[in-house]
Design a protein around this motif. Structure first.
Motif, PDB file in Angstrom:
ATOM      1  N   LYS A  80      25.553  75.024  30.437  1.00 50.13           N
ATOM      2  CA  LYS A  80      26.614  75.582  31.242  1.00 50.13           C
ATOM      3  C   LYS A  80      27.010  74.813  32.270  1.00 50.13           C
ATOM      4  O   LYS A  80      27.876  74.914  32.490  1.00 50.13           O
ATOM      5  CB  LYS A  80      26.423  76.703  31.906  1.00 50.13           C
ATOM      6  CG  LYS A  80      25.499  78.262  30.529  1.00 50.13           C
ATOM      7  CD  LYS A  80      25.553  79.108  31.086  1.00 50.13           C
ATOM      8  CE  LYS A  80      25.755  80.665  30.796  1.00 50.13           C
ATOM      9  NZ  LYS A  80      25.826  81.746  31.226  1.00 50.13           N
ATOM     10  N   GLU A  81      26.309  73.867  32.565  1.00 54.00           N
ATOM     11  CA  GLU A  81      27.031  72.988  33.388  1.00 54.00           C
ATOM     12  C   GLU A  81      27.879  71.768  32.732  1.00 54.00           C
ATOM     13  O   GLU A  81      28.691  71.227  34.003  1.00 54.00           O
ATOM     14  CB  GLU A  81      25.626  72.335  33.598  1.00 54.00           C
ATOM     15  CG  GLU A  81      24.644  72.665  34.245  1.00 54.00           C
ATOM     16  CD  GLU A  81      23.291  71.834  35.058  1.00 54.00           C
ATOM     17  OE1 GLU A  81      23.082  70.363  34.764  1.00 54.00           O
ATOM     18  OE2 GLU A  81      22.519  72.734  36.330  1.00 54.00           O
ATOM     19  N   TYR A  87      29.930  72.476  30.328  1.00 50.83           N
ATOM     20  CA  TYR A  87      31.334  73.173  29.417  1.00 50.83           C
ATOM     21  C   TYR A  87      31.854  74.366  30.067  1.00 50.83           C
ATOM     22  O   TYR A  87      32.308  75.074  30.435  1.00 50.83           O
ATOM     23  CB  TYR A  87      31.216  74.202  28.236  1.00 50.83           C
ATOM     24  CG  TYR A  87      30.790  72.473  27.386  1.00 50.83           C
ATOM     25  CD1 TYR A  87      31.608  71.246  26.659  1.00 50.83           C
ATOM     26  CD2 TYR A  87      29.666  72.645  26.571  1.00 50.83           C
ATOM     27  CE1 TYR A  87      31.379  70.522  26.278  1.00 50.83           C
ATOM     28  CE2 TYR A  87      29.317  70.994  25.812  1.00 50.83           C
ATOM     29  CZ  TYR A  87      29.785  70.466  26.057  1.00 50.83           C
ATOM     30  OH  TYR A  87      29.888  69.479  24.638  1.00 50.83           O
ATOM     31  N   GLY A  88      30.619  74.870  31.970  1.00 54.75           N
ATOM     32  CA  GLY A  88      30.938  75.881  32.596  1.00 54.75           C
ATOM     33  C   GLY A  88      30.069  77.759  32.026  1.00 54.75           C
ATOM     34  O   GLY A  88      29.693  77.804  31.364  1.00 54.75           O
ATOM     35  N   ASP A  89      30.397  77.977  33.122  1.00 54.43           N
ATOM     36  CA  ASP A  89      29.611  79.261  33.824  1.00 54.43           C
ATOM     37  C   ASP A  89      29.772  80.419  32.455  1.00 54.43           C
ATOM     38  O   ASP A  89      29.206  81.141  32.011  1.00 54.43           O
ATOM     39  CB  ASP A  89      29.254  79.916  34.963  1.00 54.43           C
ATOM     40  CG  ASP A  89      27.978  79.420  35.293  1.00 54.43           C
ATOM     41  OD1 ASP A  89      27.028  78.334  35.161  1.00 54.43           O
ATOM     42  OD2 ASP A  89      28.032  79.211  37.014  1.00 54.43           O
ATOM     43  N   ASP A  90      30.562  80.502  32.162  1.00 57.25           N
ATOM     44  CA  ASP A  90      31.578  81.808  31.590  1.00 57.25           C
ATOM     45  C   ASP A  90      30.831  80.935  29.805  1.00 57.25           C
ATOM     46  O   ASP A  90      31.213  81.807  29.124  1.00 57.25           O
ATOM     47  CB  ASP A  90      32.450  81.606  31.248  1.00 57.25           C
ATOM     48  CG  ASP A  90      33.739  81.002  31.266  1.00 57.25           C
ATOM     49  OD1 ASP A  90      33.291  79.449  31.499  1.00 57.25           O
ATOM     50  OD2 ASP A  90      35.055  80.660  31.732  1.00 57.25           O
TER      51      ASP A  90
END
Lengths: 308, 392
Positions: B294-295, B297-300
């Motif tokens: 997630k760090e 590529y993004g939290d979603d």
């Protein structure tokens, strides 16, 4: 084939399959109506039809997101707004495409085929860049979920009914527009004899643009409706396009009534066969029958009588 | 003195690379070969992300045999001949030391002859139908028996299932999977009440839903793939089938967290999936992995079973290279059996001599938020058995 079912079960089967066939029929009508208008009235094969549907679907997706964030109280009604928006956006893009591309290619049907195919690739890539490659889901308001319980076995899904109502409204709307309005009269005049129509002062270029925009707009509404039953991804339009062409060609390219008759025939045949045979087999048999009938009637089920 | 000992830790290139691979004194090149365009992009992008993450992490921890990993990425474009052509390019032109890639069985079968001809090595991440074992492929996903047998046994033992309805998309993987499922159900003395296949991309499931309602199976065993899933689950829900009250029970082998994102959590709430990995697995390895993913590529982002299996690829390759003390494919192959990876997000894995992984099978139950809650896992690692006797 009927082994193992009691007679009351068989009754239910036919009731349920009849309904399944009707909802498939409405899907076909929605998909094919826009294509049939453009193809039948203008002779343009719009390969980007599926992508216009997906544009309508993405519009619905964005609208639902907007309502969720800013107008949660009105979420139950977002779908109607989304359909109107889908129509307007797709029609506007349709008009633009006609002006930029299609109008230079009339009298060259094979070139419109290539050009709109290119357009479909461009649109797919645009969706991929904007929305990402993954498919997105559209959340439905609660009142659209669930089913009416008719008997123990027979249940009618509400969203299926809803798609039916949309398809019916559009079919009636298109009929009124084509056969009961001044615009429709002009369209039919242009189709039957372009030079003569122009000679009596009909702006055939304007008619062409409006017709293309109308066809694209209807594709947009179809796309909005399909978010209720299917998925939305950059290339989902491709999944619909084959069935759509099948319906239009089988019905007779220039006839809107033919489109409806063929959508009804194909959907009922497929739905009945799906129950008693397998899904893939039903599709193959449907295709075989369609090919067979087209060999006997190359112009499709219902052909328009035009002096050439 | 110190300088020489550091140098001794990094063996010379001539020593570790006798077959002309793209290895220098400080770098080694590998290939990533997935579809980033076309219909499979939806699924394969997660694998690309996982493989790159693993490579970055390995580099940050000192690389492989003291060399930083560089990669060449090629796009298979969801087209099987393109996969074959690109794998040839990676092996012949880029001389890559390993290829991480492919998703569909069709793309793997297209690569296979090329990779065997030039003696390359493919790390293949998808759960698949089995019936294959190449000396040039390491299969980091589950093969059919690991996924299916444990899933059916669970439904029979824990949920008292007696009747099954098999439903899938119409191509090799669902058909083979259902064949194995049917054999197993027969062997347990239970009954298959229906078996049905629909073309890829099919979006009208009303008929089969009607059939399911009539036959009232205890378990719907589903291997529908891709966008069809959205239509299937939405129509099931619209037809009034509610999976939260367990009747019928739906057991899927094809819907990961990735697919749920497209289907919508509210439409699959209560279904069960038989897989080896779920994003919600509660162990320190997985927490670290999810956090890092997630760090980057993004939290979603959501992480599905295959994404995790793709992440294992570079790590298993590194372990094998270091055990062999060489990048040479033949030397690596000799040491494969027994290679382990303790930091695997799924817990712990080990390579079997048949090039598949020993791993646990888990049953997850889908929640509205799109995550699976693990309700069962096999106690022991399951032995991979790509050629199950009596199931072919």
């Amino acid at each position: 084939m009927f082994d193992g079912y009691t007679s009351s079960e068989l009754m239910s089967i036919f009731a349920m399959q009849g309904f399944a066939g009707l909802s498939l029929f409405s899907v076909f009508v929605l998909m094919a109506m826009g294509l049939a208008i453009i193809f039948g009235q203008m002779g343009v094969i719009n390969m980007a039809h599926g992508e216009f549907m997906i544009l309508g679907a993405y519009t619905t997706y964005l609208t639902s997101g907007f309502f969720q964030s800013y107008l949660p109280g009105l979420f139950g009604g977002y779908f109607l707004v989304a359909m109107v928006l889908a129509f307007l956006i797709c029609a506007a893009l349709g008009a633009l495409v006609e002006w930029l591309m299609i109008r230079h290619l009339y009298h060259r049907p094979l070139d419109t085929l290539l050009a709109t195919w290119g357009l479909s690739l461009i649109m797919q890539q645009a969706y991929r860049s904007i929305f990402g490659a993954r498919e997105v889901g559209v959340e439905l308001p609660d009142w659209m979920m669930g089913a009416f319980q008719v008997t123990d076995l027979v249940e009618l899904p509400i969203n299926g009914l809803f798609v039916m109502i949309i398809a019916l409204s559009i079919a009636v709307g298109v009929y009124l527009l084509m056969y009961r309005s001044g615009y429709g009269k002009k369209v039919r005049a242009v189709v039957q004899n372009r030079p003569m129509a122009e000679a009596v002062g009909i702006n055939s270029a304007g008619i062409d643009r409006a017709t293309f925009a109308l066809g694209c707009g209807i594709a947009g509404i179809a796309g909005a409706a399909f978010t209720m039953i299917g998925s939305t991804g950059p290339s989902s339009g491709q999944a619909y396009i084959v069935d759509t062409f099948l319906v239009v060609v089988f019905g007779g390219a220039q006839s809107l009534i033919g489109t409806i008759v063929s959508a009804f025939g194909i959907s009922q045949a497929q739905s009945t066969m799906e129950f008693f045979l397998s899904g893939s087999m039903a599709k193959v048999l449907t295709l075989l029958v369609v090919v067979g009938i087209l060999m006997l009637r190359p112009e499709g089920l219902i052909a328009l009588k035009v002096r050439r | 003195m110190l300088a020489t000992s550091v140098q001794a830790a990094v063996p010379s290139t001539a020593e570790v690379n006798t077959t002309g691979l793209a290895v220098t004194d400080d770098s080694v090149t590998v290939g990533i070969l997935h579809s980033i365009t076309g219909t499979m992009a939806i699924s394969e992008i997660g694998s690309v992300q996982a493989e790159k993450l693993a490579i970055d992490q390995i580099n940050a921890s000192g690389g492989v045999l003291g060399r930083q990993i560089e990669y060449v990425q090629e796009d298979g474009a969801s087209d099987w001949p393109t996969f074959a052509e690109k794998s040839r390019k990676l092996l012949r032109q880029d001389d890559v030391a390993a290829i991480f890639g492919a998703w569909t069985s069709a793309s793997r079968k297209a690569i296979l002859p090329v990779i065997e001809q030039y003696n390359g090595m493919l790390y293949y991440p998808t759960f698949y139908e089995g019936l294959e074992q190449s000396p040039n492929v390491v299969y980091t996903g589950q093969e059919a028996t690991q996924q299916i047998l444990a899933g059916i046994d669970w439904a029979v033992k824990e949920k008292g299932a007696k009747t099954f309805y098999l439903l899938g998309s119409d191509y090799i993987w669902p058909r083979t999977s259902n064949k194995i499922a049917r054999k197993h159900i027969d062997k347990l003395g239970l009954k298959v009440v229906g078996e049905e296949y629909y073309p890829l991309g099919h979006t009208q499931f009303n008929s089969v839903i009607n059939k399911i309602k009539l036959k009232k199976p205890d378990v719907i065993f589903a291997s529908v793939v891709g966008g069809s899933n959205v239509a299937f689950y939405k129509q099931m829900k619209a037809a009034g089938v509610d999976f939260t009250d367990e009747q019928p029970l739906l057991l899927t082998i094809s819907v990961t967290e990735d697919e749920i994102r497209g289907i919508g959590g509210e439409n699959v709430e209560g279904i069960y999936a038989s897989m080896k990995y779920f994003q919600s697995l509660d162990n320190p390895n997985n927490q670290e992995f999810v956090k890092a993913f997630k760090e980057t590529y993004g939290d979603d982002m959501v992480i599905g079973d295959v994404t995790q299996a793709a992440y294992l690829g570079p790590w298993l390759w590194k372990a094998a290279v270091e055990k062999a003390g060489s990048f040479d494919i033949d030397k690596i192959r000799e040491v494969f059996a027994g290679i382990e990876f303790n930091k695997a997000p799924e817990g712990y894995v080990r390579i079997h001599e048949n090039h598949h992984l020993w791993s646990k099978t888990r049953i997850g139950r889908a929640q509205t938020d799109g995550q699976y809650q693990v309700v069962y896992e096999t106690e022991e690692l399951m032995e991979p058995d790509p050629f199950p006797e009596g199931y072919q």
